[in-house]
Design a protein around this motif. Structure first.
Motif, PDB file in Angstrom:
ATOM      1  N   ASP A   1       0.683  -1.064   0.305  1.00  0.00           N
ATOM      2  CA  ASP A   1      -0.169  -0.053   0.060  1.00  0.00           C
ATOM      3  C   ASP A   1       0.812   1.701   0.111  1.00  0.00           C
ATOM      4  O   ASP A   1       1.500   1.540  -0.934  1.00  0.00           O
ATOM      5  N   ALA A   2       0.886   1.733   1.158  1.00  0.00           N
ATOM      6  CA  ALA A   2       1.934   3.448   1.182  1.00  0.00           C
ATOM      7  C   ALA A   2       2.953   3.294   1.844  1.00  0.00           C
ATOM      8  O   ALA A   2       3.318   4.088   2.515  1.00  0.00           O
ATOM      9  N   ASP A   3       3.191   2.128   2.429  1.00  0.00           N
ATOM     10  CA  ASP A   3       4.631   1.357   3.351  1.00  0.00           C
ATOM     11  C   ASP A   3       5.382   0.587   2.377  1.00  0.00           C
ATOM     12  O   ASP A   3       5.198  -0.151   1.416  1.00  0.00           O
ATOM     13  N   ALA A   4       6.789   1.200   3.441  1.00  0.00           N
ATOM     14  CA  ALA A   4       8.231  -0.102   2.584  1.00  0.00           C
ATOM     15  C   ALA A   4       8.278  -0.663   4.050  1.00  0.00           C
ATOM     16  O   ALA A   4       8.129  -0.299   4.810  1.00  0.00           O
TER      17      ALA A   4
ATOM     18  N   ARG B   1      -2.311   9.068  -0.612  1.00  0.00           N
ATOM     19  CA  ARG B   1      -2.794   7.600   0.875  1.00  0.00           C
ATOM     20  C   ARG B   1      -1.468   7.950   1.848  1.00  0.00           C
ATOM     21  O   ARG B   1      -2.692   7.876   2.565  1.00  0.00           O
ATOM     22  N   GLN B   2      -0.588   9.025   1.487  1.00  0.00           N
ATOM     23  CA  GLN B   2       0.483   9.368   2.312  1.00  0.00           C
ATOM     24  C   GLN B   2       0.182  10.087   3.328  1.00  0.00           C
ATOM     25  O   GLN B   2      -0.948  11.048   2.578  1.00  0.00           O
ATOM     26  N   THR B   3       0.215  10.105   5.012  1.00  0.00           N
ATOM     27  CA  THR B   3       0.204  10.734   5.632  1.00  0.00           C
ATOM     28  C   THR B   3       0.769  11.802   5.534  1.00  0.00           C
ATOM     29  O   THR B   3       2.437  11.648   6.608  1.00  0.00           O
ATOM     30  N   LEU B   4       1.344  12.839   5.526  1.00  0.00           N
ATOM     31  CA  LEU B   4       2.558  13.279   5.270  1.00  0.00           C
ATOM     32  C   LEU B   4       3.083  14.170   5.995  1.00  0.00           C
ATOM     33  O   LEU B   4       2.059  15.147   6.806  1.00  0.00           O
TER      34      LEU B   4
END
Length: 216
Positions: free
Chosen positions: A74-77, A125-128
């Motif tokens: 998803d939006a994580d590594a 989708r990231q919470t910056l």
């Protein structure tokens, strides 16, 4: 933290906590690890168990620097394999640990490899939020970094996740040219500038990248 971490052993308790964001994981950790295992293990009659971990060990111990491999979830590594090479740098260098893709070198090369519309959706989708004073959180700057990673074939992060950590990363591609994972080198900022890290670490990462392309 010990020198090396093996995917075949039980994960540390810290692996059940998502770094860089409060609250429980939105996805099952096991699902992310299974995805990672599917990437780094190739199964056929001649090579029933072929893993990326020896390449990590060779890379890290040759340069005496920490190294980790990650996949995009998803939006994580999510880290799927790591070795510290005797360097006690960060709790993020452990299998199972997730960090936001936008502020990690592995994450950036993985997002940069996506088709443009998918990369943009991942960024959205990231919470910056700023993990350190150095973290890039403006979408325009992050898009520029993703474009830079596409053009030069690697990404760097200078103390954006944790103060004192500098990282350079390259994508790992399979025989079809698909990016399936990323591999990095991490050093302490007091020991090496980002330019020296690229000059020293990138050639070794390129060699590992070329060897692993034949195995993935």
């Amino acid at each position: 933290m010990g020198d090396d971490f093996d995917l075949g052993t039980a994960l540390p308790a810290a692996a059940t906590t998502k770094l860089c964001a409060p609250g429980p994981l939105k996805r099952d950790l096991v699902a992310g690890l299974e995805k990672g295992m599917a990437v780094i293990e190739a199964f056929d009659q001649e090579r029933p168990r072929l893993t990326v971990r020896p390449a990590l060990l060779e890379l890290a111990h040759t340069l005496k620097e920490a190294s980790a491999a990650s996949v995009l979830d998803d939006a994580d590594a999510i880290c799927i394999a790591a070795t510290s090479a005797g360097r006690n740098l960060s709790a993020t260098l452990q299998p199972g640990i997730r960090v936001p893709a936008y502020c990690t070198a592995n994450g950036r090369v993985l997002v940069a490899a996506l088709p443009p519309e998918q990369a943009e959706a991942c960024l959205a989708r990231q919470t910056l939020r700023a993990m350190t004073p150095h973290t890039l959180i403006r979408p325009k700057r992050l898009r520029a970094e993703l474009q830079r990673a596409r053009e030069q074939g690697y990404a760097t992060v200078d103390q954006e996740v944790e103060l004192g950590m500098r990282t350079v990363s390259v994508p790992l591609t399979n025989w079809r040219g698909d990016t399936v994972a990323a591999i990095n080198l991490t050093v302490h900022a007091s020991r090496m500038s980002i330019d020296d890290l690229v000059a020293t670490g990138l050639p070794a990462l390129r060699q590992a990248q070329a060897r692993l392309r034949q195995l993935l």
